[in-house]
Design a protein around this motif. Structure first.
Motif, short mmCIF file in Angstrom:
data_model
loop_
_atom_site.label_atom_id
_atom_site.label_comp_id
_atom_site.label_asym_id
_atom_site.label_seq_id
_atom_site.Cartn_x
_atom_site.Cartn_y
_atom_site.Cartn_z
N VAL A 172 0.84 -1.21 0.00
CA VAL A 172 0.00 0.00 0.00
C VAL A 172 0.87 1.25 0.00
N PHE A 173 1.86 1.29 0.88
CA PHE A 173 2.75 2.45 0.94
C PHE A 173 3.46 2.68 -0.39
N SER A 174 3.99 1.61 -0.96
CA SER A 174 4.75 1.75 -2.20
C SER A 174 3.87 2.14 -3.37
N ALA A 175 2.66 1.56 -3.44
CA ALA A 175 1.78 1.82 -4.58
C ALA A 175 1.15 3.21 -4.53
N THR A 176 1.05 3.79 -3.34
CA THR A 176 0.37 5.09 -3.20
C THR A 176 1.32 6.22 -2.81
N ASP A 177 2.62 5.95 -2.82
CA ASP A 177 3.61 6.95 -2.42
C ASP A 177 3.63 8.11 -3.42
N PRO A 178 3.23 9.32 -3.02
CA PRO A 178 3.22 10.46 -3.95
C PRO A 178 4.62 10.83 -4.44
N LYS A 179 5.63 10.60 -3.62
CA LYS A 179 7.00 10.90 -4.04
C LYS A 179 7.40 10.00 -5.20
N ARG A 180 7.01 8.73 -5.13
CA ARG A 180 7.32 7.81 -6.23
C ARG A 180 6.55 8.21 -7.48
N SER A 181 5.31 8.62 -7.32
CA SER A 181 4.50 9.03 -8.47
C SER A 181 5.12 10.24 -9.17
N ALA A 182 5.65 11.18 -8.37
CA ALA A 182 6.27 12.36 -8.95
C ALA A 182 7.59 12.02 -9.63
N ARG A 183 8.35 11.13 -9.01
CA ARG A 183 9.66 10.77 -9.55
C ARG A 183 9.55 9.89 -10.79
N ASP A 184 8.60 8.95 -10.75
CA ASP A 184 8.46 7.99 -11.86
C ASP A 184 7.14 8.20 -12.59
N SER A 185 6.83 9.45 -12.92
CA SER A 185 5.56 9.75 -13.57
C SER A 185 5.43 9.11 -14.94
N HIS A 186 6.57 8.72 -15.54
CA HIS A 186 6.54 8.07 -16.85
C HIS A 186 6.15 6.60 -16.74
N VAL A 187 6.04 6.08 -15.49
CA VAL A 187 5.65 4.68 -15.27
C VAL A 187 4.30 4.68 -14.56
N PRO A 188 3.21 4.47 -15.30
CA PRO A 188 1.89 4.51 -14.66
C PRO A 188 1.71 3.34 -13.69
N VAL A 189 1.14 3.63 -12.52
CA VAL A 189 0.89 2.60 -11.51
C VAL A 189 -0.58 2.65 -11.12
N LEU A 190 -1.31 1.56 -11.35
CA LEU A 190 -2.70 1.45 -10.93
C LEU A 190 -2.69 0.86 -9.53
N ALA A 191 -2.75 1.72 -8.52
CA ALA A 191 -2.54 1.31 -7.13
C ALA A 191 -3.42 0.14 -6.68
N PRO A 192 -4.74 0.11 -6.99
CA PRO A 192 -5.56 -1.00 -6.51
C PRO A 192 -5.10 -2.38 -7.00
N LEU A 193 -4.45 -2.42 -8.15
CA LEU A 193 -4.05 -3.72 -8.71
C LEU A 193 -2.98 -4.40 -7.86
N PRO A 194 -1.83 -3.75 -7.56
CA PRO A 194 -0.86 -4.43 -6.70
C PRO A 194 -1.38 -4.68 -5.29
N ILE A 195 -2.24 -3.78 -4.78
CA ILE A 195 -2.80 -4.00 -3.44
C ILE A 195 -3.68 -5.24 -3.43
N GLY A 196 -4.54 -5.36 -4.45
CA GLY A 196 -5.40 -6.54 -4.54
C GLY A 196 -4.60 -7.82 -4.69
#
Length: 247
Positions: A143-167
């Motif tokens: 949950v922390f890794s998939a929803t980390d805003p710092k990661r989203s800002a840093r790796d914005s070129h890599v889309p992450v659908l947070a619910p998928l890895p959490i599920g």
């Protein structure tokens, strides 16, 4: 090129991210905002649906297993039910539900344990507690890794659908721990089922499903904040900087 990347952020034009100032743990002003009550309603509905589907799946599995040795649902089906429902509810929403299961499946509810979490025969308390700690760590870390805003800002070129890895994290944890504890990793799920089922075995083991998740979640939070996000190193640098200014 290295200098250019450092000045403009990571690849893809990602923006620099700065952590917001720490918010108070309890803010009385929140009680006056509609957003607070909207969040409460969303959490209530999400928990109701989650427990209804998953506890009903557990009872259905035990009912089928008693009459059909092939077990049409099986552990894999239970794991999919938990992981799939969490995926759906995280997408949609970012005690009463179990009562509904009891009402709709009254003939099988008590007979098959009411979907309550219990330590399985053949496993020690230590093994059960360890399974809950590790399982919760996997979930909270994801949950922390998939929803980390710092990661989203840093790796914005890599889309992450947070619910998928959490599920999928919930799915994999259930595959591993259903045979041991039935998989708690969520005190609300364990307590709700125990309250409605209300049998000694479920209450005797209840502490495992509170202590384990709290320890696992605390370790995951520490690992994410102070190891992965270098919170400890930043604090040390800040401390040394302040100390040097006072000299």
């Amino acid at each position: 090129m290295t200098k250019e990347v450092a000045e403009h952020g990571s690849y893809g034009g990602a923006k620099d991210y700065h952590d917001p100032p720490p918010a108070p743990l309890i803010d009385a002003e929140e009680l006056t905002k509609w957003s607070f009550y909207r969040a409460l309603i969303a959490e209530f509905i999400a928990t109701l649906l989650f427990l209804y589907i998953t506890v009903l799946t557990v009872i259905g599995y035990k009912t089928q297993s008693a009459t059909d040795h092939c077990g049409r649902v099986g552990i894999l089906g239970i794991a999919w039910a938990f992981g799939g429902m969490l995926f759906i509810l995280v997408c949609c929403t970012a005690g009463i539900s179990v009562g509904l299961v009891k009402a709709f499946q009254s003939s099988y509810y008590k007979k098959h344990g009411g979907g309550a979490n219990e330590l399985s025969l053949g496993y020690t308390t230590g093994v059960g507690l360890g399974a809950e700690i590790i399982g919760t760590f996997v979930l909270v870390y994801t949950v922390f890794s998939a929803t980390d805003p710092k990661r989203s800002a840093r790796d914005s070129h890599v889309p992450v659908l947070a619910p998928l890895p959490i599920g999928f994290a919930v799915f994999m944890v259930h595959l591993a721990t259903i045979p041991i504890t039935g998989t708690g990793i969520n005190p609300a799920r364990s307590l709700g089922a125990a309250v409605i089922y209300n049998q000694d075995k479920a209450w005797d083991d209840q502490w495992i499903f509170w202590v384990g998740p709290f320890i696992g979640a605390a370790i995951a939070a520490f690992y994410h904040q102070f190891i992965l996000r270098a919170g400890a190193a930043k604090a040390l640098v800040s401390f040394r900087s302040n100390a040097s200014h006072h000299v």
